[in-house]
Scaffold this active site. Structure first.
Site, mmCIF file in Angstrom:
data_model
loop_
_atom_site.group_PDB
_atom_site.id
_atom_site.type_symbol
_atom_site.label_atom_id
_atom_site.label_comp_id
_atom_site.label_asym_id
_atom_site.label_seq_id
_atom_site.Cartn_x
_atom_site.Cartn_y
_atom_site.Cartn_z
ATOM 1 N N PRO A 127 0.803 -1.223 0.000
ATOM 2 C CA PRO A 127 0.000 0.000 0.000
ATOM 3 C C PRO A 127 0.839 1.277 0.000
ATOM 4 O O PRO A 127 0.459 2.273 -0.611
ATOM 5 C CB PRO A 127 -0.838 -0.128 1.279
ATOM 6 C CG PRO A 127 -1.001 -1.604 1.462
ATOM 7 C CD PRO A 127 0.293 -2.200 1.009
ATOM 8 N N PHE A 155 -1.734 -5.309 -5.359
ATOM 9 C CA PHE A 155 -1.643 -5.341 -6.828
ATOM 10 C C PHE A 155 -0.762 -6.507 -7.306
ATOM 11 O O PHE A 155 0.048 -6.337 -8.219
ATOM 12 C CB PHE A 155 -1.097 -4.015 -7.376
ATOM 13 C CG PHE A 155 -1.864 -2.800 -6.958
ATOM 14 C CD1 PHE A 155 -3.241 -2.735 -7.056
ATOM 15 C CD2 PHE A 155 -1.203 -1.686 -6.447
ATOM 16 C CE1 PHE A 155 -3.943 -1.610 -6.667
ATOM 17 C CE2 PHE A 155 -1.897 -0.554 -6.057
ATOM 18 C CZ PHE A 155 -3.267 -0.514 -6.160
ATOM 19 N N ARG A 269 -14.365 -1.741 -44.707
ATOM 20 C CA ARG A 269 -15.408 -0.738 -44.460
ATOM 21 C C ARG A 269 -15.368 0.319 -45.567
ATOM 22 O O ARG A 269 -14.330 0.935 -45.809
ATOM 23 C CB ARG A 269 -15.164 -0.087 -43.101
ATOM 24 C CG ARG A 269 -16.041 1.126 -42.843
ATOM 25 C CD ARG A 269 -17.157 0.802 -41.900
ATOM 26 N NE ARG A 269 -17.852 2.008 -41.453
ATOM 27 C CZ ARG A 269 -19.146 2.137 -41.465
ATOM 28 N NH1 ARG A 269 -19.913 1.164 -41.935
ATOM 29 N NH2 ARG A 269 -19.732 3.229 -41.013
ATOM 30 N N GLN A 337 -9.963 4.731 -33.076
ATOM 31 C CA GLN A 337 -10.355 5.788 -34.002
ATOM 32 C C GLN A 337 -10.606 5.236 -35.402
ATOM 33 O O GLN A 337 -11.571 5.625 -36.072
ATOM 34 C CB GLN A 337 -9.265 6.871 -34.042
ATOM 35 C CG GLN A 337 -9.717 8.203 -34.599
ATOM 36 C CD GLN A 337 -10.657 8.938 -33.655
ATOM 37 O OE1 GLN A 337 -10.804 8.572 -32.495
ATOM 38 N NE2 GLN A 337 -11.298 9.977 -34.147
ATOM 39 N N GLY A 341 -17.178 4.002 -34.433
ATOM 40 C CA GLY A 341 -18.115 3.542 -33.417
ATOM 41 C C GLY A 341 -17.973 2.064 -33.105
ATOM 42 O O GLY A 341 -18.187 1.635 -31.967
ATOM 43 N N GLU A 365 5.181 -2.493 -13.104
ATOM 44 C CA GLU A 365 6.636 -2.646 -13.261
ATOM 45 C C GLU A 365 7.297 -1.323 -13.591
ATOM 46 O O GLU A 365 8.143 -1.220 -14.468
ATOM 47 C CB GLU A 365 6.940 -3.733 -14.284
ATOM 48 C CG GLU A 365 6.482 -5.098 -13.770
ATOM 49 C CD GLU A 365 6.877 -6.247 -14.651
ATOM 50 O OE1 GLU A 365 7.954 -6.166 -15.267
ATOM 51 O OE2 GLU A 365 6.112 -7.216 -14.721
#
Length: 386
Positions: A127, A155, A269, A337, A341, A365
């Site tokens: 911590p 962690f 696309r 990007q 969508g 790390e």
């Protein structure tokens, strides 16, 4: 250093086939179940993937640093859970034993780690000891032929499923900083060791992470790595210098995968009567991503070869980890990007998952900011000594 090109080529081909034909179709299931299927773990064991960097004398493949990063480039062209499941055994989970363990310690644990019978992890962060790793507060007090560990680690990747924990603890009362730290191997069944529930995370489903608690945890003195107190910080630095090169390669593979997906999407696309890939601003993102991947790969291979030659790679390993992790984040953003969508909606592409997965690379790390400081410190120190 490549010892046997034909053998390495066969291994790389096997990894490439496994990733594309076996793992990619499983990625949605791994995310949904937040676990790697046990049948896949058995398959990874049979293939020897858990022992890549463990010496051949202890049942591993004994890969050189260059061979290891080449394999990591291939393995990591997948969701991060795959490399996390085997990566701790080929990196931070076994490296302390490989680097500094006694012969008896190596023979006791490394063969079982190489076979994947034992899963290892590194329990360093706390911590109040993250970027400042020397601020470890977990204590290990000698009582006869045992040490008693008390403290909390945070962690810790693979902690919920780990069998062996490489633990850094303070054995010298009143010591500060990097002095007085000792490295231990702590077995899962040790009384007083407890792991927390897996965290809910932004990404990397299938790679469990949790706290590790030590409460009057008794560990045999035999389990002091190398049999020496007070050199734990030096041991963990050896681990991290190699692992930073390994991790840099593991940051580069996802970037390759994401760019491959984005290019395929932009070629299929159509907008305004033509493939999206024909638009110059999209081509600029492809060019920037490909160039940065090439730069990262070149840096990592050069540094890996230097390590195999026995050179000090503290600076180059830090630069590789810093550049590759930041590069992967930039590539992820560009790929979302390029998908538009469809890159934001998980129903339409895996890019949304990869985008979340790779965000952690810039944190663990050594955060990017810590690496910037480390790089500058090492450069200035070398200049002063010149």
């Amino acid at each position: 250093m490549i010892r046997d090109p034909a053998r390495l080529d066969a291994l790389l081909a096997d990894i490439r086939t496994f990733v594309r034909e076996r793992w990619h179709p499983l990625e949605e299931r791994v995310q949904r179940e937040d676990a790697v299927p046990e049948e896949v773990v058995h398959e990874l064991r049979r293939k020897g993937y858990f022992g890549w960097s463990i010496p051949e004398a202890y049942g591993g493949l004994g890969l050189t640093t260059e061979e290891l990063v080449l394999c990591a480039f291939e393995l990591s062209q997948a969701s991060v859970a795959l490399r996390a499941r085997v990566g701790t055994n080929t990196g931070i989970g076994s490296e302390a034993l490989v680097a500094d363990g006694t012969e008896e310690q190596k023979r006791r644990w490394l063969p079982r780690m190489a076979r994947g019978e034992l899963t290892g992890c590194l329990a360093l962060t706390e911590p109040d000891a993250g970027s400042e790793a020397s601020n470890v507060q977990t204590t290990a007090l000698r009582e006869g032929d045992h040490y008693v560990l008390d403290g909390t680690k945070r962690f810790i990747t693979n902690a919920p499923i780990a069998d062996l924990f490489t633990v850094i603890a303070r054995t010298e009362e009143g010591s500060k900083g990097s002095s007085g730290l000792t490295a231990f191997i702590v077995e899962r069944e040790s009384a007083g060791l407890r792991t927390g529930a897996p965290y809910r995370k932004m990404g990397q489903e299938g790679s469990p992470v949790s706290d590790v608690m030590f409460e009057n945890c008794r560990v045999p003195a035999f389990n002091v790595i190398g049999g020496r107190e007070g050199v734990g910080f030096q041991t963990v630095m050896k681990v991290l210098n190699k692992q930073r090169l390994h991790l840099a390669a593991l940051c580069t593979g996802p970037a390759i995968r994401m760019l491959d997906l984005a290019i395929a999407h932009t070629q299929q696309r159509n907008q305004f009567g033509q493939p999206v890939a024909s638009f110059q601003l999209v081509q600029a993102m492809i060019a920037d991503s490909q160039t940065e991947i090439f730069a990262a790969r070149s840096m990592i291979l050069e540094a890996a070869r230097a390590r195999d030659r026995g050179e000090d790679v503290a600076l180059s390993a830090s630069m590789c980890k810093y550049f590759a992790s930041e590069m992967c984040g930039r590539v992820a953003d560009r790929c979302v990007q390029m998908f538009g969508g469809s890159g934001y909606v998980a129903d339409f592409s895996p890019i949304e998952r990869y985008y979340r997965d790779v965000r952690l690379f810039r944190l663990y790390e050594g955060t990017s900011q810590i690496h910037q400081l480390n790089i500058a410190k090492l450069v200035l120190r070398a200049r002063a000594a010149a």
